[in-house]
Design a protein around this motif. Structure first.
Motif, PDB file in Angstrom:
ATOM      1  N   GLY B 120     -21.207  61.671  28.262  1.00 43.55           N
ATOM      2  CA  GLY B 120     -20.776  62.095  26.942  1.00 43.55           C
ATOM      3  C   GLY B 120     -19.285  61.862  26.803  1.00 43.55           C
ATOM      4  O   GLY B 120     -18.670  61.210  27.653  1.00 43.55           O
ATOM      5  N   ARG B 121     -18.703  62.385  25.730  1.00 43.27           N
ATOM      6  CA  ARG B 121     -17.273  62.252  25.530  1.00 43.27           C
ATOM      7  C   ARG B 121     -16.518  62.926  26.666  1.00 43.27           C
ATOM      8  O   ARG B 121     -16.962  63.896  27.245  1.00 43.27           O
ATOM      9  CB  ARG B 121     -16.882  62.909  24.208  1.00 43.27           C
ATOM     10  CG  ARG B 121     -17.158  62.052  22.989  1.00 43.27           C
ATOM     11  CD  ARG B 121     -17.195  62.870  21.725  1.00 43.27           C
ATOM     12  NE  ARG B 121     -15.934  63.545  21.458  1.00 43.27           N
ATOM     13  CZ  ARG B 121     -14.925  63.006  20.776  1.00 43.27           C
ATOM     14  NH1 ARG B 121     -15.026  61.779  20.315  1.00 43.27           N
ATOM     15  NH2 ARG B 121     -13.820  63.673  20.556  1.00 43.27           N
ATOM     16  N   MET B 122     -15.322  62.400  26.948  1.00 40.90           N
ATOM     17  CA  MET B 122     -14.417  62.979  27.931  1.00 40.90           C
ATOM     18  C   MET B 122     -15.056  63.133  29.304  1.00 40.90           C
ATOM     19  O   MET B 122     -14.802  64.102  30.017  1.00 40.90           O
ATOM     20  CB  MET B 122     -13.924  64.348  27.447  1.00 40.90           C
ATOM     21  CG  MET B 122     -13.206  64.269  26.115  1.00 40.90           C
ATOM     22  SD  MET B 122     -12.714  65.889  25.523  1.00 40.90           S
ATOM     23  CE  MET B 122     -11.667  65.440  24.129  1.00 40.90           C
ATOM     24  N   PHE B 148      -8.841  49.006  14.072  1.00 39.06           N
ATOM     25  CA  PHE B 148      -9.854  49.647  13.243  1.00 39.06           C
ATOM     26  C   PHE B 148     -11.043  50.204  14.037  1.00 39.06           C
ATOM     27  O   PHE B 148     -11.989  50.710  13.443  1.00 39.06           O
ATOM     28  CB  PHE B 148     -10.369  48.664  12.186  1.00 39.06           C
ATOM     29  CG  PHE B 148      -9.302  48.201  11.235  1.00 39.06           C
ATOM     30  CD1 PHE B 148      -8.680  49.109  10.394  1.00 39.06           C
ATOM     31  CD2 PHE B 148      -8.905  46.875  11.193  1.00 39.06           C
ATOM     32  CE1 PHE B 148      -7.687  48.694   9.514  1.00 39.06           C
ATOM     33  CE2 PHE B 148      -7.914  46.461  10.325  1.00 39.06           C
ATOM     34  CZ  PHE B 148      -7.298  47.371   9.483  1.00 39.06           C
ATOM     35  N   PRO B 150     -11.665  52.919  15.691  1.00 38.23           N
ATOM     36  CA  PRO B 150     -12.138  54.288  15.434  1.00 38.23           C
ATOM     37  C   PRO B 150     -13.012  54.395  14.179  1.00 38.23           C
ATOM     38  O   PRO B 150     -13.857  55.293  14.086  1.00 38.23           O
ATOM     39  CB  PRO B 150     -10.831  55.075  15.269  1.00 38.23           C
ATOM     40  CG  PRO B 150      -9.825  54.316  16.069  1.00 38.23           C
ATOM     41  CD  PRO B 150     -10.199  52.874  15.866  1.00 38.23           C
ATOM     42  N   THR B 153     -16.695  54.329  15.044  1.00 39.86           N
ATOM     43  CA  THR B 153     -17.254  55.592  15.519  1.00 39.86           C
ATOM     44  C   THR B 153     -17.762  56.418  14.337  1.00 39.86           C
ATOM     45  O   THR B 153     -18.864  56.961  14.362  1.00 39.86           O
ATOM     46  CB  THR B 153     -16.174  56.394  16.277  1.00 39.86           C
ATOM     47  OG1 THR B 153     -15.690  55.601  17.358  1.00 39.86           O
ATOM     48  CG2 THR B 153     -16.734  57.680  16.834  1.00 39.86           C
ATOM     49  N   ASN B 178     -17.586  62.897  15.344  1.00 33.76           N
ATOM     50  CA  ASN B 178     -18.881  62.214  15.350  1.00 33.76           C
ATOM     51  C   ASN B 178     -20.032  63.023  15.951  1.00 33.76           C
ATOM     52  O   ASN B 178     -20.986  62.452  16.453  1.00 33.76           O
ATOM     53  CB  ASN B 178     -18.752  60.859  16.066  1.00 33.76           C
ATOM     54  CG  ASN B 178     -18.255  61.020  17.492  1.00 33.76           C
ATOM     55  OD1 ASN B 178     -18.168  62.139  17.975  1.00 33.76           O
ATOM     56  ND2 ASN B 178     -17.940  59.940  18.147  1.00 33.76           N
ATOM     57  N   ILE B 190     -22.401  60.745  20.271  1.00 29.39           N
ATOM     58  CA  ILE B 190     -22.042  59.339  20.063  1.00 29.39           C
ATOM     59  C   ILE B 190     -20.806  59.046  20.887  1.00 29.39           C
ATOM     60  O   ILE B 190     -19.865  59.833  20.896  1.00 29.39           O
ATOM     61  CB  ILE B 190     -21.762  59.072  18.567  1.00 29.39           C
ATOM     62  CG1 ILE B 190     -23.046  59.234  17.741  1.00 29.39           C
ATOM     63  CG2 ILE B 190     -21.159  57.686  18.359  1.00 29.39           C
ATOM     64  CD1 ILE B 190     -22.825  59.179  16.246  1.00 29.39           C
ATOM     65  N   LEU B 191     -20.822  57.938  21.594  1.00 30.03           N
ATOM     66  CA  LEU B 191     -19.678  57.536  22.407  1.00 30.03           C
ATOM     67  C   LEU B 191     -19.493  56.043  22.245  1.00 30.03           C
ATOM     68  O   LEU B 191     -20.384  55.269  22.578  1.00 30.03           O
ATOM     69  CB  LEU B 191     -19.937  57.871  23.881  1.00 30.03           C
ATOM     70  CG  LEU B 191     -18.879  57.434  24.882  1.00 30.03           C
ATOM     71  CD1 LEU B 191     -17.656  58.341  24.786  1.00 30.03           C
ATOM     72  CD2 LEU B 191     -19.427  57.466  26.305  1.00 30.03           C
ATOM     73  N   LEU B 192     -18.353  55.644  21.699  1.00 33.34           N
ATOM     74  CA  LEU B 192     -18.077  54.212  21.554  1.00 33.34           C
ATOM     75  C   LEU B 192     -17.080  53.779  22.603  1.00 33.34           C
ATOM     76  O   LEU B 192     -15.977  54.321  22.684  1.00 33.34           O
ATOM     77  CB  LEU B 192     -17.537  53.883  20.157  1.00 33.34           C
ATOM     78  CG  LEU B 192     -18.601  53.384  19.177  1.00 33.34           C
ATOM     79  CD1 LEU B 192     -19.519  54.530  18.797  1.00 33.34           C
ATOM     80  CD2 LEU B 192     -18.000  52.720  17.976  1.00 33.34           C
ATOM     81  N   GLU B 193     -17.453  52.786  23.389  1.00 32.37           N
ATOM     82  CA  GLU B 193     -16.524  52.234  24.366  1.00 32.37           C
ATOM     83  C   GLU B 193     -16.187  50.815  23.941  1.00 32.37           C
ATOM     84  O   GLU B 193     -17.069  50.034  23.593  1.00 32.37           O
ATOM     85  CB  GLU B 193     -17.142  52.270  25.760  1.00 32.37           C
ATOM     86  CG  GLU B 193     -17.336  53.710  26.215  1.00 32.37           C
ATOM     87  CD  GLU B 193     -17.871  53.825  27.621  1.00 32.37           C
ATOM     88  OE1 GLU B 193     -17.139  54.263  28.502  1.00 32.37           O
ATOM     89  OE2 GLU B 193     -19.045  53.473  27.827  1.00 32.37           O
ATOM     90  N   SER B 300      -7.615  55.642   8.960  1.00 30.67           N
ATOM     91  CA  SER B 300      -7.500  55.267  10.376  1.00 30.67           C
ATOM     92  C   SER B 300      -8.585  55.946  11.201  1.00 30.67           C
ATOM     93  O   SER B 300      -8.766  55.630  12.369  1.00 30.67           O
ATOM     94  CB  SER B 300      -6.140  55.696  10.915  1.00 30.67           C
ATOM     95  OG  SER B 300      -6.043  57.106  10.877  1.00 30.67           O
ATOM     96  N   PHE B 316      -5.549  62.252  15.569  1.00 35.58           N
ATOM     97  CA  PHE B 316      -6.302  61.065  15.969  1.00 35.58           C
ATOM     98  C   PHE B 316      -7.380  61.399  16.986  1.00 35.58           C
ATOM     99  O   PHE B 316      -8.417  60.785  17.040  1.00 35.58           O
ATOM    100  CB  PHE B 316      -5.355  60.004  16.545  1.00 35.58           C
ATOM    101  CG  PHE B 316      -4.523  59.333  15.496  1.00 35.58           C
ATOM    102  CD1 PHE B 316      -5.022  58.260  14.792  1.00 35.58           C
ATOM    103  CD2 PHE B 316      -3.249  59.789  15.201  1.00 35.58           C
ATOM    104  CE1 PHE B 316      -4.272  57.635  13.814  1.00 35.58           C
ATOM    105  CE2 PHE B 316      -2.490  59.176  14.217  1.00 35.58           C
ATOM    106  CZ  PHE B 316      -3.006  58.098  13.519  1.00 35.58           C
ATOM    107  N   SER B 317      -7.097  62.375  17.822  1.00 36.13           N
ATOM    108  CA  SER B 317      -7.972  62.634  18.949  1.00 36.13           C
ATOM    109  C   SER B 317      -8.070  64.126  19.154  1.00 36.13           C
ATOM    110  O   SER B 317      -7.057  64.822  19.129  1.00 36.13           O
ATOM    111  CB  SER B 317      -7.360  61.970  20.186  1.00 36.13           C
ATOM    112  OG  SER B 317      -8.110  62.240  21.324  1.00 36.13           O
ATOM    113  N   GLY B 318      -9.262  64.638  19.347  1.00 32.39           N
ATOM    114  CA  GLY B 318      -9.371  66.060  19.589  1.00 32.39           C
ATOM    115  C   GLY B 318     -10.771  66.551  19.367  1.00 32.39           C
ATOM    116  O   GLY B 318     -11.697  65.778  19.138  1.00 32.39           O
TER     117      GLY B 318
END
Lengths: 327, 327
Positions: B120-122, B148, B150, B153, B178, B190-193, B300, B316-318
């Motif tokens: 999962g995330r993180m 672009f 993000p 996601t 997400n 959801i995890l986008l790499e 963004s 942006f992230s959190g």
């Protein structure tokens, strides 16, 4: 083992000629075998003069990188403090990527004396002969979101340009986005590969190829029009350890400044070094060719292009001038 | 081979009990060995009732994904048209990454019946039991710059939310960025790499974990407060092939719209489905906790957060709310 013996024979002569026949007898191999061994030594950076009458003589040995010397010169806190120095690799990028996945610390570098599959932008190949240049990949783990990754490419170009100007005294400028030029010819390439998880950067691998001590004979004929080296331009050779140490120091300082204060200062430095601003340019983009006046750098890393229609277009990806090889 | 025999024995009884002793004799193994084989079948999704007196009976077989059925239902042009259907993998993301490096086409998907190291995330783990959910990774190769990424996601969250609402009739909403929620409980991840070369995206791998037919017993006790499945919420089971086909169609349509017209429409759709807008929220960010009113989505992909100081901050992230496990 055999080429070691050949090397010993040549070294014993201290620069004087040794006939092929003598070598052939001493090594107990054919003269064709001797010639093949000579070619192998040349590939490893030995300069050997061949004369049909006199035989072979050793002119110079390869100038291998000394990790001890590099360590002495290094003034950074993190950049370059973890080092993998390799002789020959496919690409330092691949090696650094494996290391990054295995948990390499920020600032870790991979340097190779030679790359067999050196990669430039857009999958192009990159000439990286033995001991002649700096083929290096550095691992960064910035806490900034992926959104800002292109700024790191520009930061790397600024750091390399500033340090090379200091190290060599040459007039080096930046062509958008990250080519370094002397008199319109390319002397280095930068390629940043990044891996992200959602908006978080996992790591960025900054690959730099710096043509330090390449001779004219190291380039294919068709490349000489647009590629050159520091030694060709300056007429003298440079200590690669010193060039690396200067670069890493400048790079780390700008990177720390960036993490602390953001992109503003880097943007100003980039614009001051750019040779392609305030000029009419053509840019090949994935969507086709654009023509216009390059007016500045957007904080996203995009080039601001003023089209003849009066529209100000942001160009995120592309190449100025004609499509060409990476070097 | 042995559990195949055990399975045949149980299947012959057509849902009636077979004593452990009978099985033990028929297979010529100890009763402990029989019990171990039963456990293995259960891990593979077979439901087996055990009675001390009567023995074992087969209640139901696993509902394995049928590629033929999926293929019949699929209405897309590219998404899902190349498929790797696996039984058990470490993580579909890893498998898809290898495939992407090997040149998988856009839209290629990897689906596994079970993940042993679902991510999962993180770096958190993700509960993905055999045949109960959709554990899928899809490969995208957009021509947009990494800048672009993000947005993709958010696009994926919108596509999944819209398609699940259609497939199930359940009231599903999006929590920034997400997470999909029903009654405040998470039903998918959801995890986008992404991998990029300078500003160009090489590929994006979108991993989605959808808790379709998980039962309450599939979750660790402490997860039930904040995680749920479609079947628990709807009180019925769903065809995973249908859920996948609906999702891929919605996803491809939104993706094509995005490539053609940009993020505007996606942003509007996202905001319409967001359950966390126009509310006081706390957000855990890498730089610490922020509190404020979530006022909208920035193009963004950042969350617009109006702090009590009156400052409008882009996050942006959190993660909203308390830090928790991925599920």
């Amino acid at each position: 083992m055999m080429d070691h013996t050949l090397l010993e024979l040549l070294e014993q002569e201290q620069g004087n000629y040794l006939s092929g026949e003598t070598i052939s007898k001493a090594m107990n191999v054919s003269r064709t075998a001797v010639w093949k061994q000579i070619r192998k030594l040349e590939e490893r950076g030995y300069v050997i003069e061949a004369s049909r009458k006199l035989g072979y003589r050793l002119v110079s040995k390869p100038d291998n990188l000394s990790p001890e010397k590099l360590s002495e010169l290094l003034q950074t806190n993190r950049f370059g403090r973890s080092l993998r120095l390799l002789d020959v690799v496919d690409s330092t990028q691949n090696e650094a990527q494996r290391w990054a996945e295995d948990g390499a610390p920020e600032g870790a570098i991979v340097i190779a004396e030679q790359q067999l599959g050196g990669r430039g932008r857009m999958g192009r190949s990159w000439v990286s002969p033995y001991t002649k240049g700096i083929w290096m990949s550095l691992i960064m783990r910035p806490s900034t979101p992926i959104h800002f990754a292109p700024q790191l490419t520009l930061l790397t170009a600024v750091a390399l340009c500033r340090s090379l100007r200091k190290s060599t005294g040459l007039e080096i400028g930046i062509k958008w986005p990250n080519d370094l030029l002397i008199s319109g010819k390319k002397i280095s390439g930068i390629l940043l590969e990044s891996a992200a998880e959602d908006e978080r950067i996992k790591y960025v691998i900054a690959g730099t190829g710096i043509s330090v001590n390449l001779d004219i004979s190291d380039y294919p004929e068709e490349l000489l029009e647009r590629a050159t080296s520091l030694s060709i331009q300056a007429g003298r050779r440079f200590s690669r350890e010193q060039v690396i140490a200067d670069f890493l120091l400048e790079w780390e300082q700008l990177y720390d400044l960036y993490l602390k204060d953001g992109f503003g200062a880097i943007q100003t430095l980039w614009e001051a070094l750019a040779v392609t601003l305030h000029q009419e340019v053509t840019v090949q983009t994935p969507q086709g060719q654009l023509e216009g006046r390059a007016t500045g750098l957007h904080e996203s890393g995009a080039l601001e292009l003023l089209l003849s229609s009066g529209e100000l277009r942001l160009v995120f990806s592309g190449e100025m001038g004609q499509p060409s090889s990476a070097q």
